[in-house]
Design an enzyme around this catalytic site. Structure first.
Site, PDB file in Angstrom:
ATOM      1  N   HIS A 106     -23.510 -25.105   4.468  1.00 10.99           N
ATOM      2  CA  HIS A 106     -23.805 -26.618   4.632  1.00 10.99           C
ATOM      3  C   HIS A 106     -25.332 -26.772   3.931  1.00 10.99           C
ATOM      4  CE1 HIS A 106     -21.587 -26.368   8.713  1.00 10.99           C
ATOM      5  NE2 HIS A 106     -20.904 -27.019   7.743  1.00 10.99           N
ATOM      6  N   HIS A 151     -24.849 -24.051   8.949  1.00 10.40           N
ATOM      7  CA  HIS A 151     -25.218 -22.635   8.299  1.00 10.40           C
ATOM      8  C   HIS A 151     -25.694 -22.809   6.853  1.00 10.40           C
ATOM      9  CE1 HIS A 151     -21.328 -23.159   6.394  1.00 10.40           C
ATOM     10  NE2 HIS A 151     -20.736 -23.144   8.008  1.00 10.40           N
ATOM     11  N   SER A 180     -18.830 -22.392  10.625  1.00 14.08           N
ATOM     12  CA  SER A 180     -19.461 -22.516  12.005  1.00 14.08           C
ATOM     13  C   SER A 180     -18.355 -21.725  12.981  1.00 14.08           C
ATOM     14  CB  SER A 180     -19.082 -24.037  12.300  1.00 14.08           C
ATOM     15  OG  SER A 180     -19.795 -24.579  11.230  1.00 14.08           O
TER      16      SER A 180
END
Ligand code: PAF
Length: 285
Positions: free
Chosen positions: A38, A35, A188
């Protein structure tokens, strides 16, 4: 497109070639299901490193029995696309057998004062699994710098400590938490929330903002009082169950009673099928 490499020998070869071409190496260790959080790490690595490696490995050693290892999302194709957009050069996505072959018997055990409290209390062995896999990834990729998100505050402290204690040459870079529009920290695991839970999940951020007001604006120094206010905000959401709320020392993670200087408000909350964590670094009087 970044090159997708699944073997340790293969990634070592590619990284050696990058080094031979005079490039420094940045590693972004992830478990995939990437996402914006990251991606911000990949972008930061891109700014500072000639060769950017993203590892994608859902590490079985950091999941306890009954946790979400099996259902953890693994959208590899989409992850490769996102790594491409963020400018990664290499993706290292090994199998569990490649990382933990038959006979694997050596683990890195972070000491209890750092690893047995907060997330470690409810997830015994979690940070042993994290340190073990991160040390392996650092040994495999030998990066100059490795990038982690502040969202996993305790993890960043445990990893920094391991890197210092074991004299690893890698620089640990911890990047700011990326949030959704309403303030929910990107994770996540947010994908586990149904629409109603997703709306309610903002309570973690609201509790942290209240801690910020209490400590930085109202100059409250009694940690118990601040934690009570945070808990009251979470408790307004009937579906939410507090795992922990603490205000800790930024380095030792020791829970504080009287607040002064830099402190970190940390919390973990169960909401529906998800366990959400968040934190905020605050300046007490
Ligand atoms: O933060 C994570 O995604 C994981 O804990 C890490 C650092 C990639 C180790 O598996």
């Amino acid at each position: 497109m970044p090159q997708l490499v699944t073997t340790i020998a293969g990634i070592r070869e590619k990284i050696a070639a990058a080094r031979a071409a005079g490039k420094n190496v940045g590693l972004v260790p992830t478990m995939g299901a990437l996402h914006e959080g990251h991606i911000s790490l990949v972008r930061e690595a891109r700014k500072e490193c000639g060769c950017v490696v993203v590892s994608i490995f859902v590490n079985p050693a950091q999941f306890g029995a009954g946790e979400d290892f099996d259902k953890y999302p693994r959208p590899l194709e989409k992850d490769v696309q996102l790594c491409d957009e963020a400018g990664a050069d290499l993706i290292f996505a090994p199998s569990a057998g490649e990382m933990y072959p038959e006979g694997f018997a050596t683990f890195v055990e972070p000491d209890k004062p750092l690893a047995a409290k907060l997330c470690g209390a409810g997830r015994p062995g979690h940070f042993r699994g994290v340190d073990t896999v991160v040390l392996k990834l650092l040994n495999i990729c030998t990066p100059d710098a490795a990038y982690f998100g502040q969202k996993d505050y305790q993890q960043s402290v445990v990893i920094r400590r391991m890197v210092a204690d074991l004299n690893l040459g890698t620089q640990v870079v911890v990047c700011a938490t990326v949030r959704e529009k309403d303030g929910l920290a990107m994770s996540s695991r947010n994908a586990y929330l149904n629409p109603q839970e997703r709306t309610q999940a903002v309570c973690l951020y609201e509790a942290l903002l209240d801690a910020k007001t209490a400590i930085e604006t109202e100059k409250i120094t009694d940690a118990a009082l601040v934690k009570k206010r945070m808990a009251d905000i979470i408790d307004k959401v009937p579906a939410a169950r507090i795992d922990y709320i603490e205000i800790v020392d930024p380095e030792s993670l020791a829970p504080l009673e009287e607040l002064s200087g830099k402190v970190v408000a940390v919390l973990a909350v169960f909401l529906g099928p998800a366990r959400l964590i968040d934190n905020m670094i605050l300046n007490a009087p």
